[in-house]
Scaffold this motif. Sequence first.
Motif, PDB file in Angstrom:
ATOM      1  N   ILE A   1       0.864  -1.185   0.000  1.00  0.00           N
ATOM      2  CA  ILE A   1       0.000   0.000   0.000  1.00  0.00           C
ATOM      3  C   ILE A   1       0.895   1.228   0.000  1.00  0.00           C
ATOM      4  CG2 ILE A   1      -1.691   1.362   1.296  1.00  0.00           C
ATOM      5  CD1 ILE A   1      -2.736  -1.203   2.528  1.00  0.00           C
ATOM      6  N   LEU A   2       0.646   2.125  -0.941  1.00  0.00           N
ATOM      7  CA  LEU A   2       1.361   3.399  -0.963  1.00  0.00           C
ATOM      8  C   LEU A   2       0.346   4.514  -0.762  1.00  0.00           C
ATOM      9  CD1 LEU A   2       4.012   5.012  -1.559  1.00  0.00           C
ATOM     10  CD2 LEU A   2       3.205   5.165  -3.913  1.00  0.00           C
ATOM     11  N   LYS A   3       0.523   5.291   0.293  1.00  0.00           N
ATOM     12  CA  LYS A   3      -0.322   6.458   0.533  1.00  0.00           C
ATOM     13  C   LYS A   3       0.472   7.685   0.113  1.00  0.00           C
ATOM     14  CE  LYS A   3      -1.795   9.952   3.364  1.00  0.00           C
ATOM     15  NZ  LYS A   3      -1.038  11.225   3.537  1.00  0.00           N
ATOM     16  N   ILE A   4      -0.080   8.469  -0.798  1.00  0.00           N
ATOM     17  CA  ILE A   4       0.648   9.624  -1.337  1.00  0.00           C
ATOM     18  C   ILE A   4      -0.311  10.798  -1.491  1.00  0.00           C
ATOM     19  CG2 ILE A   4       0.285   8.904  -3.750  1.00  0.00           C
ATOM     20  CD1 ILE A   4       3.145   9.928  -4.319  1.00  0.00           C
ATOM     21  N   SER A   5       0.176  11.998  -1.213  1.00  0.00           N
ATOM     22  CA  SER A   5      -0.690  13.177  -1.306  1.00  0.00           C
ATOM     23  C   SER A   5      -0.512  13.873  -2.646  1.00  0.00           C
ATOM     24  CB  SER A   5      -0.374  14.158  -0.175  1.00  0.00           C
ATOM     25  OG  SER A   5       0.851  14.831  -0.431  1.00  0.00           O
ATOM     26  N   ASP A   6      -1.486  14.722  -2.976  1.00  0.00           N
ATOM     27  CA  ASP A   6      -1.412  15.465  -4.236  1.00  0.00           C
ATOM     28  C   ASP A   6      -0.214  16.414  -4.249  1.00  0.00           C
ATOM     29  OD1 ASP A   6      -2.523  17.056  -2.251  1.00  0.00           O
ATOM     30  OD2 ASP A   6      -4.157  17.822  -3.490  1.00  0.00           O
ATOM     31  N   GLU A   7       0.247  16.846  -3.073  1.00  0.00           N
ATOM     32  CA  GLU A   7       1.407  17.738  -3.000  1.00  0.00           C
ATOM     33  C   GLU A   7       2.716  17.001  -3.257  1.00  0.00           C
ATOM     34  OE1 GLU A   7       0.999  19.224   0.948  1.00  0.00           O
ATOM     35  OE2 GLU A   7      -0.405  20.819   0.379  1.00  0.00           O
ATOM     36  N   GLU A   8       2.711  15.679  -3.114  1.00  0.00           N
ATOM     37  CA  GLU A   8       3.935  14.889  -3.246  1.00  0.00           C
ATOM     38  C   GLU A   8       4.069  14.192  -4.592  1.00  0.00           C
ATOM     39  OE1 GLU A   8       4.172  13.456   1.450  1.00  0.00           O
ATOM     40  OE2 GLU A   8       2.968  12.335  -0.005  1.00  0.00           O
ATOM     41  N   LEU A   9       2.963  14.032  -5.309  1.00  0.00           N
ATOM     42  CA  LEU A   9       2.927  13.153  -6.480  1.00  0.00           C
ATOM     43  C   LEU A   9       3.952  13.535  -7.544  1.00  0.00           C
ATOM     44  CD1 LEU A   9       1.534  10.757  -7.880  1.00  0.00           C
ATOM     45  CD2 LEU A   9      -0.091  12.396  -8.857  1.00  0.00           C
ATOM     46  N   GLU A  10       3.944  14.792  -7.979  1.00  0.00           N
ATOM     47  CA  GLU A  10       4.864  15.194  -9.049  1.00  0.00           C
ATOM     48  C   GLU A  10       6.314  15.162  -8.567  1.00  0.00           C
ATOM     49  OE1 GLU A  10       5.876  18.914 -12.073  1.00  0.00           O
ATOM     50  OE2 GLU A  10       3.935  18.873 -11.036  1.00  0.00           O
ATOM     51  N   PHE A  11       6.550  15.576  -7.307  1.00  0.00           N
ATOM     52  CA  PHE A  11       7.914  15.555  -6.787  1.00  0.00           C
ATOM     53  C   PHE A  11       8.495  14.145  -6.826  1.00  0.00           C
ATOM     54  CE2 PHE A  11      10.628  14.579  -3.118  1.00  0.00           C
ATOM     55  CZ  PHE A  11      11.724  15.374  -3.439  1.00  0.00           C
ATOM     56  N   ILE A  12       7.710  13.151  -6.381  1.00  0.00           N
ATOM     57  CA  ILE A  12       8.217  11.780  -6.297  1.00  0.00           C
ATOM     58  C   ILE A  12       8.357  11.145  -7.671  1.00  0.00           C
ATOM     59  CG2 ILE A  12       7.625   9.445  -5.497  1.00  0.00           C
ATOM     60  CD1 ILE A  12       6.421  10.788  -2.986  1.00  0.00           C
ATOM     61  N   THR A  13       7.377  11.353  -8.539  1.00  0.00           N
ATOM     62  CA  THR A  13       7.386  10.669  -9.835  1.00  0.00           C
ATOM     63  C   THR A  13       8.117  11.440 -10.931  1.00  0.00           C
ATOM     64  OG1 THR A  13       5.295  11.676 -10.552  1.00  0.00           O
ATOM     65  CG2 THR A  13       5.158   9.608  -9.304  1.00  0.00           C
ATOM     66  N   GLY A  14       8.189  12.773 -10.800  1.00  0.00           N
ATOM     67  CA  GLY A  14       8.764  13.588 -11.870  1.00  0.00           C
ATOM     68  C   GLY A  14       7.851  13.708 -13.065  1.00  0.00           C
ATOM     69  N   ILE A  15       6.564  13.359 -12.909  1.00  0.00           N
ATOM     70  CA  ILE A  15       5.602  13.348 -14.022  1.00  0.00           C
ATOM     71  C   ILE A  15       4.494  14.359 -13.728  1.00  0.00           C
ATOM     72  CG2 ILE A  15       3.944  11.939 -15.312  1.00  0.00           C
ATOM     73  CD1 ILE A  15       5.646   9.479 -14.506  1.00  0.00           C
ATOM     74  N   LYS A  16       4.227  15.257 -14.672  1.00  0.00           N
ATOM     75  CA  LYS A  16       3.208  16.297 -14.462  1.00  0.00           C
ATOM     76  C   LYS A  16       1.787  15.762 -14.599  1.00  0.00           C
ATOM     77  CE  LYS A  16       5.860  20.449 -15.666  1.00  0.00           C
ATOM     78  NZ  LYS A  16       5.746  21.021 -14.305  1.00  0.00           N
ATOM     79  N   ASP A  17       1.530  14.932 -15.588  1.00  0.00           N
ATOM     80  CA  ASP A  17       0.180  14.412 -15.804  1.00  0.00           C
ATOM     81  C   ASP A  17      -0.221  13.502 -14.642  1.00  0.00           C
ATOM     82  OD1 ASP A  17      -2.114  13.853 -17.895  1.00  0.00           O
ATOM     83  OD2 ASP A  17      -1.523  11.906 -17.074  1.00  0.00           O
ATOM     84  N   GLU A  18      -1.352  13.814 -13.997  1.00  0.00           N
ATOM     85  CA  GLU A  18      -1.747  13.104 -12.783  1.00  0.00           C
ATOM     86  C   GLU A  18      -1.947  11.617 -13.018  1.00  0.00           C
ATOM     87  OE1 GLU A  18      -4.486  14.707  -9.411  1.00  0.00           O
ATOM     88  OE2 GLU A  18      -5.781  13.574 -10.760  1.00  0.00           O
ATOM     89  N   ASN A  19      -2.694  11.236 -14.054  1.00  0.00           N
ATOM     90  CA  ASN A  19      -2.963   9.820 -14.309  1.00  0.00           C
ATOM     91  C   ASN A  19      -1.688   9.047 -14.617  1.00  0.00           C
ATOM     92  OD1 ASN A  19      -5.648   9.799 -13.776  1.00  0.00           O
ATOM     93  ND2 ASN A  19      -6.338   9.750 -15.898  1.00  0.00           N
ATOM     94  N   ASP A  20      -0.818   9.647 -15.442  1.00  0.00           N
ATOM     95  CA  ASP A  20       0.444   8.983 -15.776  1.00  0.00           C
ATOM     96  C   ASP A  20       1.309   8.829 -14.526  1.00  0.00           C
ATOM     97  OD1 ASP A  20      -0.299   8.824 -18.417  1.00  0.00           O
ATOM     98  OD2 ASP A  20       0.885  10.551 -19.078  1.00  0.00           O
TER      99      ASP A  20
END
Length: 321
Positions: free
Chosen positions: A191-210
């Motif tokens: 299980i990975l819990k991630i916030s909207d503020e962290e998503l782009e920082f962690i993944t490096g991807i701008k598009d939310e679904n991607d």
Amino acid sequence: MYKVITIGEALIDFIPNEKGCKLKEVSGFERIAGGAPANVAAAVAKLSGNAYFISQLGEDAFGDHIIDVLRDANVNTDYIMRTDKANTGLAFVSLKEDGNRDFSFYRNPSADLLLEDNMLEENWFENCGILHFCSVDLVESPMKYTHKKAIEYASKNKSIISFDPNVRLPLWKYENDCRDVILEFLPLANILKISDEELEFITGIKDENDALKSLFKGNVKVVIYTKGEDGAIFITKNKETMRFIESKGLKVNVVDTTGAGDSFIGSFLYQLSQKNIIIEDLDNLDYNLVKEMLDFSNKYAADTTTKKGAIAAMCTIDEIK
């Protein structure tokens, strides 16, 4: 009901007596026991779950206070070590008008970071249904490798491994070091819990679904994507198809967001333990069951933000009902 074990930092948050000013302008603080993994254990325990916490505290008054607070919340503290080689960690917080925070940490190192992997006992993880951890104690230290040993022991017992990155950049010399260690541990989680503020920082991807799709690496079966007042989404992936189960947020008068994410994931893990859900079932849970669990955790986290602090702000099961 199986054990929920959390591992990582416990520290003292010094919360300001006034909002809307920079940390350097704060004239007075209130002492609050905190640290994300400790908060998660407290949420589970206050809701009547079977919660244990693995960490190390200094042999000091702040460590004594944290032990007292956790015991008062019904967290089992048998797995907390004490040391005279370092002090209990401290964090000074400033609150913006909207209840969000800035941090300044005092831990160079703190006692938790010195916890050695040989201090863990494998039998602790018997009847452990869930092991939960965050990224704050994954800085280069003995504690980082203690996390790996805990994950190894828990995985042997088929525990669900839960990871909330809980990004705190002031603790890292370089942002990339934080991102790299999160990406190192991410595939070990179910299980990975991630916030909207962290998503782009962690993944490096701008598009939310991607970006969300990219999180399904290694052992990840479920992503819980939290969006504050906009609610949360439970996501599973089957080949290239993702399933989204959404719960809308609640509008409340926010006093302090400290511990909001911890109370959310803690209350969710409590529900998994209450229902004795096992790792094999995670990505095939009934839609209505997941929706009910998300709704409960949204309410629990929202209520926590209406009071100051973290553990003290969390409701018992009777109070939230």
